[in-house]
Enzyme design. Sequence first.
Site, PDB file in Angstrom:
ATOM      1  N   SER A 156       0.844  -1.198   0.000  1.00 52.29           N
ATOM      2  CA  SER A 156       0.000   0.000   0.000  1.00 52.29           C
ATOM      3  C   SER A 156       0.873   1.239   0.000  1.00 52.29           C
ATOM      4  O   SER A 156       2.006   1.227   0.499  1.00 52.29           O
ATOM      5  CB  SER A 156      -0.898   0.018   1.236  1.00 52.29           C
ATOM      6  OG  SER A 156      -1.564   1.265   1.379  1.00 52.29           O
ATOM      7  N   TYR A 169      -2.254  -1.503  10.339  1.00 56.41           N
ATOM      8  CA  TYR A 169      -2.328  -1.786   8.895  1.00 56.41           C
ATOM      9  C   TYR A 169      -1.084  -1.263   8.180  1.00 56.41           C
ATOM     10  O   TYR A 169      -0.481  -1.957   7.355  1.00 56.41           O
ATOM     11  CB  TYR A 169      -3.590  -1.129   8.338  1.00 56.41           C
ATOM     12  CG  TYR A 169      -3.796  -1.271   6.849  1.00 56.41           C
ATOM     13  CD1 TYR A 169      -4.387  -2.410   6.318  1.00 56.41           C
ATOM     14  CD2 TYR A 169      -3.438  -0.246   5.973  1.00 56.41           C
ATOM     15  CE1 TYR A 169      -4.604  -2.537   4.952  1.00 56.41           C
ATOM     16  CE2 TYR A 169      -3.653  -0.356   4.610  1.00 56.41           C
ATOM     17  CZ  TYR A 169      -4.239  -1.503   4.099  1.00 56.41           C
ATOM     18  OH  TYR A 169      -4.451  -1.615   2.757  1.00 56.41           O
TER      19      TYR A 169
END
Length: 263
Positions: A156, A169
């Site tokens: 990401s 995350y």
Amino acid sequence: MEPRPDHGEESYRGSGRLNGKAAIITGGDSGIGRAVAIAFAREGADVLISYLNEEEDAQETREWVERAGRRAVLVPGDLADPAHCRAVVAKAVGEFGRVDILVSNAAFQMTHQSLEEIPDEEWDRTLAINLSAFFHLAKAAVPHMPPGSAIIGTTSVNSDTPPPQLLPYNVTKAGIANMVGSLAQLLADKGIRANSVAPGPIWTPLIPATMPEEQVKSFGRQVPMGRPGQPAELAPLYVLLASDEASYISGARVAVTGGQPIL
């Protein structure tokens, strides 16, 4: 979801780039995973779809794969359990005889405004699903991957520009990028490539399920293109990285961010 994500159901056209290959896709029931499953099938690959318990979504993905004339194997279960990771690979080997492509894509996230709000159990589960599962899947799959195989991790943009509300995350996504860099070097002599895709804001069920409503309303507007990406807009990159055309691409991290740079 409104609007409904575009997984390439009506738009993706295959050209045989993955003919005869066998793939595992975790989180393959929806979002990026579904788009990749559809694209892989239309490129000629059989697909094992790993998912938690979203049976209706998984069945819909299966239908799209089978419409493309390829086999779809559904395996529900919790990837936080290392034994289940090994069972996913064993199922793929039993059904397909080998694993040519491993896409580690399943992810969990929750937003929190302070460090104190993050439960210990949530920290452990986020790392287990997003990061440790990738390790256990790769470790189990590599002995069954012939030369020319590919491992693809979904990282990401958050690993480079971490929003504070997604601390666990963010950590896992940075770990995936790092793991891919190591795998590319560890597995080069086996002829196995490892790469990662770094999405920016992509419109998937994870967004409305884990973010406050006000953030969902403005999701994706911060990037130069001014909108979130669709899962279908990532699938071609996964196809490239899985294909024989990418025979010299390993250790790469490719951004799909709507113009937002990663460092």
